[in-house]
Design an enzyme around this catalytic site. Structure first.
Site, mmCIF file in Angstrom:
data_model
loop_
_atom_site.group_PDB
_atom_site.id
_atom_site.type_symbol
_atom_site.label_atom_id
_atom_site.label_comp_id
_atom_site.label_asym_id
_atom_site.label_seq_id
_atom_site.Cartn_x
_atom_site.Cartn_y
_atom_site.Cartn_z
ATOM 1 N N ARG A 170 3.666 18.102 21.590
ATOM 2 C CA ARG A 170 5.031 17.605 21.481
ATOM 3 C C ARG A 170 5.786 18.425 20.456
ATOM 4 O O ARG A 170 5.214 19.052 19.601
ATOM 5 C CB ARG A 170 5.018 16.125 21.086
ATOM 6 C CG ARG A 170 4.499 15.233 22.215
ATOM 7 C CD ARG A 170 4.459 13.768 21.803
ATOM 8 N NE ARG A 170 5.764 13.299 21.406
ATOM 9 C CZ ARG A 170 6.046 12.780 20.208
ATOM 10 N NH1 ARG A 170 5.106 12.658 19.308
ATOM 11 N NH2 ARG A 170 7.255 12.375 19.932
ATOM 12 N N LYS A 224 -6.308 11.375 14.159
ATOM 13 C CA LYS A 224 -5.758 11.536 15.515
ATOM 14 C C LYS A 224 -6.853 11.988 16.485
ATOM 15 O O LYS A 224 -7.556 12.952 16.233
ATOM 16 C CB LYS A 224 -4.609 12.548 15.482
ATOM 17 C CG LYS A 224 -3.977 12.808 16.850
ATOM 18 C CD LYS A 224 -2.612 13.472 16.736
ATOM 19 C CE LYS A 224 -2.114 13.929 18.093
ATOM 20 N NZ LYS A 224 -0.725 14.345 18.118
ATOM 21 N N ARG A 277 6.944 8.681 9.583
ATOM 22 C CA ARG A 277 5.793 9.013 8.738
ATOM 23 C C ARG A 277 5.419 7.833 7.868
ATOM 24 O O ARG A 277 6.284 7.163 7.312
ATOM 25 C CB ARG A 277 6.120 10.187 7.810
ATOM 26 C CG ARG A 277 6.419 11.451 8.534
ATOM 27 C CD ARG A 277 5.814 12.664 7.830
ATOM 28 N NE ARG A 277 5.674 13.739 8.780
ATOM 29 C CZ ARG A 277 4.567 13.996 9.459
ATOM 30 N NH1 ARG A 277 3.491 13.286 9.257
ATOM 31 N NH2 ARG A 277 4.524 14.994 10.321
HETATM 32 C C1 BTN Z 1 0.790 15.990 21.204
HETATM 33 O O1 BTN Z 1 1.453 16.870 20.643
HETATM 34 O O2 BTN Z 1 0.269 15.080 20.559
HETATM 35 C C2 BTN Z 1 0.595 16.039 22.700
HETATM 36 C C3 BTN Z 1 -0.502 16.973 23.076
HETATM 37 C C4 BTN Z 1 -0.741 17.084 24.562
HETATM 38 C C5 BTN Z 1 -1.784 18.129 24.878
HETATM 39 C C6 BTN Z 1 -2.139 18.133 26.331
HETATM 40 S S1 BTN Z 1 -3.639 19.027 26.670
HETATM 41 C C7 BTN Z 1 -3.336 18.883 28.369
HETATM 42 C C8 BTN Z 1 -1.851 19.125 28.568
HETATM 43 N N1 BTN Z 1 -1.571 20.537 28.666
HETATM 44 C C9 BTN Z 1 -0.825 20.978 27.654
HETATM 45 O O3 BTN Z 1 -0.445 22.149 27.504
HETATM 46 N N2 BTN Z 1 -0.555 19.969 26.820
HETATM 47 C C10 BTN Z 1 -1.120 18.720 27.284
#
Ligand code: BTN
Length: 321
Positions: free
Chosen positions: A120, A185, A318
């Site tokens: 994100r 996390k 936060r």
């Molecule tokens: C976050 O930032 O917390 C969300 C992360 C999401 C990662 C997943 S891995 C599978 C899918 N492909 C990606 O490139 N991102 C999501």
């Protein structure tokens, strides 16, 4: 991974001679030796037993399309098109390409590693080979973008429920949709929208990243956890986790499409890791105590001036130390 067939043979944990592996795969013993070296360079621990052959030093959790399909409800298998990849830029990008190419069913992509995993807010999602789950699904919604309000929170509930059913304890959610275990996390969900392809039809790409076996993380700037670290007594299988998550997401999204976000508010709230905590939002402009989400999925902070709703995508929230 070029040595996947070899690793599948070794995955029974027994000692295999170079000669038998070579005969089985129809290559020379030198080729086997080179594949063993390559797998070791990629981080697979293989013990060489003098005079006898090779054995995996620790269990390998290989991705396997059939094994994922086996974990799904039979009616589901036909409804989706599952791709299991050795390596990809991003499973979200892969699903977007499949939709552009006219994928008829629900496209689902899983990869052993991502070279450009995205998180994100434009962050990079570290995606080491063989350790974690990188899974994306392409979902179709009817009724325009308005019907998607709260979807991202609902997805968090689905993933948390699936993990708890597999044995993970105390799965929490950090608004809007980070998956947490008590020590940090565990994973995240990235929701990407495609424009309306036809009137009112919206494509949503749901990307889920979960730490499964990860034992070290470079470049991760916050406390993290993994399923194997939190629950070492469970023999975690990425295929099984993928199957459970696909089923949970599709079940949950079907209820969400029928009943909307309201029916999930309480379920999300029970997992809220910010509830009752001192929080800061909007870069410090808002300070107060976390008190859950409102009917639209905004996070509510109780400040000295009353309740302030914080919108997803707008700002980060936060916890104050
Ligand atoms: C976050 O930032 O917390 C969300 C992360 C999401 C990662 C997943 S891995 C599978 C899918 N492909 C990606 O490139 N991102 C999501």
């Amino acid at each position: 991974m070029k040595s996947k067939a070899l690793l599948e043979l070794l995955s029974d944990g027994q000692v295999h001679s170079g000669e038998s592996l070579a005969a089985y795969l129809g290559v020379s013993r030198t080729a086997i030796w080179k594949q063993i070296r390559r797998a070791m360079d990629e981080g697979v621990e293989i013990a060489t037993i003098r005079g006898r052959g090779y054995r995996l030093a620790s269990r390998l959790d290989l991705l396997d399309r059939d094994s994922v399909l086996q974990c799904l409800l039979p009616s589901r298998r036909e409804a989706l098109s599952l791709t299991v990849l050795d390596e990809v830029d991003s499973t979200n990008a892969e699903v977007i390409r499949q939709i552009a190419a006219g994928a008829g069913e629900i496209p689902v992509a899983i990869a052993d590693c991502q070279t450009a995993g995205r998180g994100r807010r434009g962050r990079v999602w570290q995606s080491p080979r063989g350790e974690n789950l990188y899974l994306s699904m392409g979902l179709t919604f009817h009724g325009g973008f308005g019907v998607l309000d709260g979807l991202s929170l609902v997805l968090g509930v689905a993933v948390a429920n699936a993990l708890e059913q597999l044995g993970a304890p105390e799965v929490g959610l950090k608004w809007p949709n980070d998956i947490f275990l008590p020590d940090g996390k565990l994973g995240g969900i990235l929701v990407e929208l495609q424009g309306e392809l036809e009137e009112g039809v919206v494509q949503v790409i749901v990307g889920i990243g979960l730490n499964v076996h990860m034992s070290r993380a470079e470049g991760v700037d916050q406390p993290w956890s993994s399923l194997a670290r939190a629950c070492p007594e469970i023999d975690w299988s990425r295929n099984q986790i993928a199957g459970a998550i696909i089923d949970a997401v599709l079940d949950t999204v079907s209820i969400f499409s029928d009943l909307g976000f309201q029916s999930f508010r309480e379920l999300w709230q029970r997992r809220d890791i910010f509830m009752g905590k001192s929080l800061q939002a909007r870069g410090g402009d808002v300070e107060g105590i976390g008190c859950g989400i409102d009917d639209n999925g905004n996070y509510q902070v109780r400040t000295a001036d009353g309740i302030v709703p914080v919108r997803a995508g707008e700002i980060s929230l936060r916890e104050m130390q």
